[in-house]
Design a protein around this motif. Structure first.
Motif, PDB file in Angstrom:
ATOM      1  N   UNK A  71       0.629  -1.296  -0.092  1.00 50.84           N
ATOM      2  CA  UNK A  71      -0.203  -0.186  -0.067  1.00 50.84           C
ATOM      3  C   UNK A  71       0.856   1.242  -0.090  1.00 50.84           C
ATOM      4  N   UNK A  72       2.143   1.417   0.228  1.00 50.51           N
ATOM      5  CA  UNK A  72       2.988   2.357  -0.003  1.00 50.51           C
ATOM      6  C   UNK A  72       3.218   2.954  -1.264  1.00 50.51           C
ATOM      7  N   UNK A  73       3.054   4.039  -1.820  1.00 55.07           N
ATOM      8  CA  UNK A  73       3.156   4.452  -2.887  1.00 55.07           C
ATOM      9  C   UNK A  73       4.311   4.294  -3.819  1.00 55.07           C
ATOM     10  N   UNK A  74       4.567   4.219  -5.177  1.00 60.55           N
ATOM     11  CA  UNK A  74       5.600   3.705  -5.959  1.00 60.55           C
ATOM     12  C   UNK A  74       6.867   4.562  -5.512  1.00 60.55           C
ATOM     13  N   UNK A  75       6.791   6.047  -5.251  1.00 58.01           N
ATOM     14  CA  UNK A  75       7.888   6.610  -4.880  1.00 58.01           C
ATOM     15  C   UNK A  75       8.575   6.441  -3.497  1.00 58.01           C
ATOM     16  N   UNK A  76       7.694   6.009  -2.746  1.00 51.80           N
ATOM     17  CA  UNK A  76       8.041   5.348  -1.358  1.00 51.80           C
ATOM     18  C   UNK A  76       8.950   4.206  -1.471  1.00 51.80           C
ATOM     19  N   UNK A  77       8.351   3.233  -2.435  1.00 53.98           N
ATOM     20  CA  UNK A  77       9.039   2.110  -2.573  1.00 53.98           C
ATOM     21  C   UNK A  77      10.435   2.331  -3.621  1.00 53.98           C
ATOM     22  N   UNK A  78      10.378   3.289  -4.030  1.00 55.91           N
ATOM     23  CA  UNK A  78      11.685   3.403  -4.802  1.00 55.91           C
ATOM     24  C   UNK A  78      12.670   3.991  -3.817  1.00 55.91           C
ATOM     25  N   UNK A  79      12.340   4.748  -2.980  1.00 57.00           N
ATOM     26  CA  UNK A  79      13.185   5.287  -1.954  1.00 57.00           C
ATOM     27  C   UNK A  79      13.710   4.449  -0.958  1.00 57.00           C
ATOM     28  N   UNK A  81      14.327   1.470  -1.946  1.00 56.88           N
ATOM     29  CA  UNK A  81      15.326   0.663  -2.479  1.00 56.88           C
ATOM     30  C   UNK A  81      14.820  -0.352  -3.239  1.00 56.88           C
ATOM     31  N   UNK A  82      13.395  -0.205  -3.679  1.00 55.77           N
ATOM     32  CA  UNK A  82      12.908  -1.187  -4.836  1.00 55.77           C
ATOM     33  C   UNK A  82      12.871  -0.576  -5.964  1.00 55.77           C
ATOM     34  N   UNK A  83      13.629  -0.859  -7.071  1.00 58.80           N
ATOM     35  CA  UNK A  83      13.511  -0.315  -8.366  1.00 58.80           C
ATOM     36  C   UNK A  83      12.740  -1.278  -9.447  1.00 58.80           C
ATOM     37  N   UNK A  84      12.249  -0.388 -10.292  1.00 60.20           N
ATOM     38  CA  UNK A  84      11.667  -1.187 -11.526  1.00 60.20           C
ATOM     39  C   UNK A  84      12.078  -0.803 -12.776  1.00 60.20           C
ATOM     40  N   UNK A  85      12.387  -1.684 -13.832  1.00 61.24           N
ATOM     41  CA  UNK A  85      12.270  -1.378 -15.085  1.00 61.24           C
ATOM     42  C   UNK A  85      10.883  -1.722 -15.941  1.00 61.24           C
ATOM     43  N   UNK A  86      10.012  -0.686 -15.905  1.00 60.36           N
ATOM     44  CA  UNK A  86       8.740  -1.120 -16.348  1.00 60.36           C
ATOM     45  C   UNK A  86       8.432  -1.452 -17.540  1.00 60.36           C
ATOM     46  N   UNK A  87       7.399  -2.280 -18.147  1.00 63.58           N
ATOM     47  CA  UNK A  87       6.877  -2.728 -19.279  1.00 63.58           C
ATOM     48  C   UNK A  87       6.884  -1.648 -19.994  1.00 63.58           C
ATOM     49  N   UNK A  88       7.355  -1.618 -21.487  1.00 64.72           N
ATOM     50  CA  UNK A  88       7.452  -0.440 -22.200  1.00 64.72           C
ATOM     51  C   UNK A  88       8.300   0.783 -21.939  1.00 64.72           C
ATOM     52  N   UNK A 108      17.069   9.883  -6.861  1.00 65.72           N
ATOM     53  CA  UNK A 108      17.536   8.954  -6.043  1.00 65.72           C
ATOM     54  C   UNK A 108      17.363   9.139  -4.475  1.00 65.72           C
ATOM     55  N   UNK A 109      17.573   8.141  -3.787  1.00 68.55           N
ATOM     56  CA  UNK A 109      17.294   8.068  -2.293  1.00 68.55           C
ATOM     57  C   UNK A 109      18.233   8.841  -1.595  1.00 68.55           C
ATOM     58  N   UNK A 110      19.480   8.781  -2.194  1.00 67.66           N
ATOM     59  CA  UNK A 110      20.334   9.816  -1.433  1.00 67.66           C
ATOM     60  C   UNK A 110      21.021   8.725  -0.345  1.00 67.66           C
ATOM     61  N   UNK A 111      22.458   9.282  -0.108  1.00 70.02           N
ATOM     62  CA  UNK A 111      23.098   8.243   1.041  1.00 70.02           C
ATOM     63  C   UNK A 111      23.807   7.077   0.173  1.00 70.02           C
ATOM     64  N   UNK A 112      23.145   6.106  -0.321  1.00 70.35           N
ATOM     65  CA  UNK A 112      23.663   5.059  -1.265  1.00 70.35           C
ATOM     66  C   UNK A 112      23.931   5.581  -2.549  1.00 70.35           C
ATOM     67  N   UNK A 113      25.156   5.926  -2.889  1.00 70.53           N
ATOM     68  CA  UNK A 113      25.485   6.216  -4.165  1.00 70.53           C
ATOM     69  C   UNK A 113      26.465   5.235  -5.013  1.00 70.53           C
ATOM     70  N   UNK A 114      26.243   3.909  -4.654  1.00 70.33           N
ATOM     71  CA  UNK A 114      26.958   3.114  -5.478  1.00 70.33           C
ATOM     72  C   UNK A 114      26.867   3.029  -7.053  1.00 70.33           C
ATOM     73  N   UNK A 152      18.881   1.579 -12.033  1.00 67.64           N
ATOM     74  CA  UNK A 152      19.987   1.381 -11.079  1.00 67.64           C
ATOM     75  C   UNK A 152      20.568   2.673 -10.547  1.00 67.64           C
ATOM     76  N   UNK A 153      20.266   3.795 -10.997  1.00 71.08           N
ATOM     77  CA  UNK A 153      20.955   5.066 -10.827  1.00 71.08           C
ATOM     78  C   UNK A 153      19.782   5.326  -9.535  1.00 71.08           C
ATOM     79  N   UNK A 154      18.703   4.845  -9.429  1.00 66.74           N
ATOM     80  CA  UNK A 154      17.926   5.031  -8.085  1.00 66.74           C
ATOM     81  C   UNK A 154      18.478   4.075  -6.929  1.00 66.74           C
ATOM     82  N   UNK A 155      19.586   3.466  -6.959  1.00 64.32           N
ATOM     83  CA  UNK A 155      20.205   2.686  -6.145  1.00 64.32           C
ATOM     84  C   UNK A 155      19.302   1.720  -5.449  1.00 64.32           C
ATOM     85  N   UNK A 156      18.762   0.746  -6.520  1.00 71.33           N
ATOM     86  CA  UNK A 156      17.778  -0.454  -5.990  1.00 71.33           C
ATOM     87  C   UNK A 156      18.608  -1.292  -5.028  1.00 71.33           C
TER      88      UNK A 156
END
Ligand SMILES: Nc1ncnc2c1ncn2[C@@H]1O[C@H](COP(=O)(O)OP(=O)(O)O)[C@@H](O)[C@H]1O
Ligand SMILES: [Mg+2]
Length: 241
Positions: A71-79, A81-88, A108-114, A152-156
């Motif tokens: 139920x957390x919003x997509x941008x929260x999930x990205x923050x 550490x869950x990244x997606x390469x979406x269909x299309x 990107x979430x910041x902090x982790x800049x691997x 990847x640049x979202x540091x998933x």
């Protein structure tokens, strides 16, 4: 095995009155590559979208590090550490390769800049050559590389890939899949939604097969037979040789 990084528990998902997922139990550990196979309409994208929060589900049905995130919003999930390469892919096709990538860095979430621009260019050297070109001038395969690099640049910590090989030539599919081990060796878990069963089996540690909104088979990719996959993919009685 260590506790799963990401898991779903009896996950159900609906589009209005239509139930698309019926109690999915799924998990992926850090550094693991898990393939998700199944025919068109099986519910693979719905599962990824439910994990990402693009489809509403109950809190306890999705857990990250054991903590409920359903139920957390997509941008929260990205923050988180869950990244997606979406269909299309959903790239900004009128912008340059590098501008598309910079959008991801900015968000990107910041902090982790691997993952840096240099590192994604090392992963896909052609993108460095084409960094000033508009995305719309790139081939489908190159655009898919941009989509992977952007994620990847979202540091998933876990990267969900929805049919990244779809419609691409074998040569470029191989180039993209060749990057998978380098990504997982860096500790990122990967979920590969894939219609090409042979490719999925080869690229993954474990696989799940879905049919009509249910998991019909799960196991170590090296251990599951073509016959088992066939039955799970098409349903009992429809197995093909
Ligand atoms: N936006 C939507 N509205 C209604 N039904 C949908 C929607 N998206 C997908 N579905 C239905 O949900 C089921 C699962 O679809 P999907 O997750 O896209 O399957 P897959 O990714 O495995 O091809 C299918 O029956 C599909 O028709
Ligand atoms: Mg899909």
């Amino acid at each position: 095995m260590s506790a799963p990084l990401l898991s779903t528990h009896g996950l159900q998902a609906f589009y209005g009155d239509f139930q698309a997922l019926f109690g999915i139990d799924f998990e992926v550990a850090a550094g693991e590559v898990v393939a998700l196979i199944g025919a068109n309409g099986a519910g693979k994208s719905t599962l990824l979208n439910a994990i990402m929060g693009a489809i509403r589900v109950a809190p306890d049905m999705v857990r990250l590090d054991g903590a409920p995130t359903g139920g957390a919003a997509p941008h929260v999930m990205v923050a988180k550490g869950v990244g997606i390469v979406p269909e299309g892919r959903r790239l900004f096709t009128g912008m340059s390769v590098e501008d598309n990538l910079r959008v991801a860095i900015d968000h990107s979430a910041g902090g982790n800049d691997a993952w840096t621009l240099e590192r994604v260019y090392a992963l896909f050297p052609i993108l460095k050559d084409k960094r000033r070109d508009l995305v719309q001038s790139l081939s489908g395969g190159q655009q898919q590389m941009v989509a992977v690099a952007r994620a990847l640049l979202n540091q998933p910590r876990v990267l969900l890939c929805d049919e990244i090989s779809l419609g691409l030539a074998p040569k470029v599919i191989n180039e993209i899949y060749a990057a998978i081990p380098s990504i997982s060796d860096a500790g990122t878990a990967i979920v590969l939604v894939e219609q090409d069963v042979g490719l999925a089996k080869k690229a993954s540690d474990r696989l799940y097969c879905m049919l009509e909104g249910k998991v019909t088979l799960t196991g170590k990719s090296a251990d599951v037979s073509r016959e088992d996959i066939s039955a799970a993919y098409f349903g009992a009685g429809h197995a093909v040789a």
